[in-house]
Design a protein around this motif. Structure first.
Motif, short mmCIF file in Angstrom:
data_model
loop_
_atom_site.label_atom_id
_atom_site.label_comp_id
_atom_site.label_asym_id
_atom_site.label_seq_id
_atom_site.Cartn_x
_atom_site.Cartn_y
_atom_site.Cartn_z
N LEU A 3 58.55 40.07 56.66
CA LEU A 3 58.83 38.79 57.42
C LEU A 3 58.72 38.85 58.77
O LEU A 3 58.28 37.87 59.60
N LEU A 26 60.44 29.59 51.98
CA LEU A 26 61.40 30.26 52.38
C LEU A 26 62.06 29.77 53.76
O LEU A 26 63.47 29.84 53.73
N ARG A 77 54.61 31.02 50.79
CA ARG A 77 55.92 31.75 50.67
C ARG A 77 56.68 31.32 51.75
O ARG A 77 57.93 31.26 51.89
N ASP A 125 61.97 43.14 52.51
CA ASP A 125 62.14 41.86 53.17
C ASP A 125 61.65 42.05 54.80
O ASP A 125 61.21 40.83 55.27
N LEU A 167 62.20 30.04 41.45
CA LEU A 167 61.51 29.93 42.62
C LEU A 167 60.20 30.60 42.51
O LEU A 167 59.12 30.19 43.16
N ARG A 168 60.11 31.54 41.45
CA ARG A 168 58.81 32.03 41.09
C ARG A 168 57.93 30.85 40.54
O ARG A 168 56.81 30.67 40.95
N ILE A 225 56.94 28.76 43.72
CA ILE A 225 55.59 29.21 44.39
C ILE A 225 54.23 29.33 43.46
O ILE A 225 53.29 28.82 44.26
N TRP A 248 59.65 37.43 47.46
CA TRP A 248 58.66 36.63 48.55
C TRP A 248 57.44 37.51 48.82
O TRP A 248 56.53 36.53 49.48
N ALA A 293 66.17 35.50 52.06
CA ALA A 293 65.19 36.07 51.02
C ALA A 293 65.76 37.17 50.19
O ALA A 293 65.52 37.16 48.87
N ASP A 320 50.63 33.67 51.67
CA ASP A 320 51.55 33.98 52.80
C ASP A 320 52.14 32.56 53.18
O ASP A 320 53.37 32.37 53.36
N SER A 366 67.98 34.80 47.57
CA SER A 366 67.18 34.08 46.71
C SER A 366 66.58 34.92 45.50
O SER A 366 66.08 34.34 44.63
N SER A 367 66.63 36.03 45.96
CA SER A 367 65.90 37.29 44.84
C SER A 367 66.78 37.63 44.01
O SER A 367 66.89 38.59 43.22
#
Length: 465
Positions: free
Chosen positions: A272, A36, A32, A269, A13-14, A17, A406, A256, A29, A259-260
């Motif tokens: 968001l 997400l 991400r 988190d 995912l990194r 991104i 994220w 979030a 922003d 997925s982390s």
């Protein structure tokens, strides 16, 4: 779900991104949030003027999902359903069936970009409601499941018409997208237009695995309390948030976390929340400031009670060090007469001055000095006890930020700096307390002084308590 489906690696995912961000200046922003939202099965609305890379982000997002077909359309008040859902099947009409040929249109898309989404007429918007919410499309007398992952909507302004609010509410994330700032203008002009190397896309199996992991993510009481605080704040600001939106927001927070690689929602988190809760773009800044400062600790703590205490003791030390005034000129004359056998000169003048200053230096009884030192030791103990939770909180936040996949880098740096500054403020005040304690301990002792303890230094203890 396939039991052998691979887990979605946060490192993947990194990389995604980073790939999505390439060439999209000051869109950290938005990138991400769009990715997400797609992973959470939600839709995102990009709000901003033309030419701010909204469509570029949506097109790039499609390549982040393996096998996802892409659909894009600019909507106007003259748009007809055929433009989005496909033309009517003439063959079906011959058999008295009202069906559309949907292949290549929105009902078969994985990622869709609808520009000027609120300019469509009611016939289109009503059909979109079911598609966005249930991922289903009514084709004639049959309701079909669609492969839709995420709709990225774009608009120059949010709708004011009450009839559009239900459709507007289908977009969980509402993200302002502004032109590049003056600071990034030079980079914009010299931007390399070359496309980055494609990152490995997310497979359907990985999405299913993530959905299962999200369902297992927990929300501890501290996070529930933080969300309750956010609910109270939105009410105070007259921001209406439906129960459905709160449920969707929690789902996004859990996505979030999962997925982390975490099994619980983290406080970080909560960054968001403003994008989920703000009804209007004008509300976003104040809501974000409140979340950042109140829930994430992005504003340094100043410890005013300790500052008042330190300043009071420093002032008291200055008072107690003031020289006695009873020697005056007569004292100087007597001292000069006592050493009158010495010849006049600079050395004699310095001797007279130094000797007089020594005589004027105030002296205190041992009990007086011990009482002052004891008062400072008590305050030092309180300040040290205040410092330890700040250090623990800063260390915990640093650890959380390392796993904050994220969180935009600029916000992460701001939060870390604020927590570090809170620790530094108290550490600096502790150092000043240590200094003034040493100063009091070094006061000259008058062995003949009465053993009377001084009154405590007043600095507003009641307020601190």
């Amino acid at each position: 779900m396939d039991a052998n489906a691979p887990a979605l690696d946060p490192a993947r995912l990194r990389a995604l991104i980073t790939w999505l961000e390439h060439g999209l200046l000051e869109r950290e922003d938005a990138v991400r949030l769009a990715l997400l939202a797609a992973l959470a099965g939600e839709h995102v609305l990009l709000i901003g003027p033309p030419g701010t890379a909204k469509s570029a982000l949506a097109r790039r997002l499609q390549h982040a999902f393996d096998g996802a077909r892409y659909f894009e359309r600019l909507l106007t008040r003259f748009s007809v359903p055929e433009e989005l859902f496909g033309p009517l099947s003439l063959k079906a009409l011959e058999d008295d069936r009202y069906e559309r040929l949907t292949d290549g249109y929105l009902p078969t898309a994985g990622i869709a970009f609808l520009d000027e989404v609120f300019k469509a007429n009611s016939a289109i918007l009503n059909a979109l409601l079911t598609l966005l919410n249930e991922r289903e499309f009514d084709n004639g007398c049959e309701r079909l499941h669609t492969p839709l992952v995420c709709v990225v909507g774009a608009t120059n302004e949010v709708p004011a018409d009450e009839s559009l609010q239900a459709f507007y509410d289908r977009f969980l994330l509402r993200v302002p997208v502004l032109p590049v700032s003056d600071a990034g203008f030079a980079a914009l002009l010299t931007l390399d237009g070359a496309a980055p190397d494609a990152a490995e896309p997310i497979t359907p199996g990985e999405r299913e695995c993530l959905a299962a992991a999200r369902d297992a993510v927990t929300l501890d009481p501290a996070l529930i309390a933080a969300l309750a605080d956010a609910r109270r704040y939105t009410r105070e600001q007259s921001i209406t948030v439906s129960d459905r939106r709160w449920r969707q927001t929690v789902g996004l927070l859990k996505t979030a976390a999962a997925s982390s690689g975490r099994s619980a929602v983290s406080r970080v988190d909560l960054w968001l929340l403003p994008y989920c809760l703000a009804e209007q773009p004008a509300q976003l800044a104040a809501l974000a400031d409140w979340v950042h400062d109140t829930l994430l600790g992005a504003r340094p703590l100043e410890a005013p009670w300790l500052t008042r205490a330190v300043e009071a003791f420093e002032q008291q030390f200055g008072i107690e060090c003031q020289p006695r005034q009873d020697d005056g000129e007569s004292g100087k004359m007597a001292l000069a007469h006592a050493i009158g056998g010495l010849e006049e000169g600079p050395g004699v003048t310095r001797l007279v001055t130094a000797t007089l200053e020594a005589r004027m230096q105030p002296r205190y009884g041992a009990r007086h000095i011990a009482a002052r030192v004891a008062q400072l030791d008590e305050l030092l103990a309180r300040a040290t006890a205040h410092l330890q939770p700040l250090r623990s909180r800063a260390a915990a936040m640093d650890e959380a930020l390392r796993d904050a996949l994220w969180l935009p880098p600029a916000l992460a740096a701001r939060i870390a700096a604020a927590h570090a500054a809170s620790v530094q403020v108290v550490e600096a005040l502790l150092a000043r307390l240590q200094t003034v304690r040493a100063d009091f301990a070094a006061l000259p002792v008058d062995a003949a002084a009465a053993g009377v303890a001084p009154a405590p230094v007043r600095w507003g203890e009641a307020a601190a308590a």
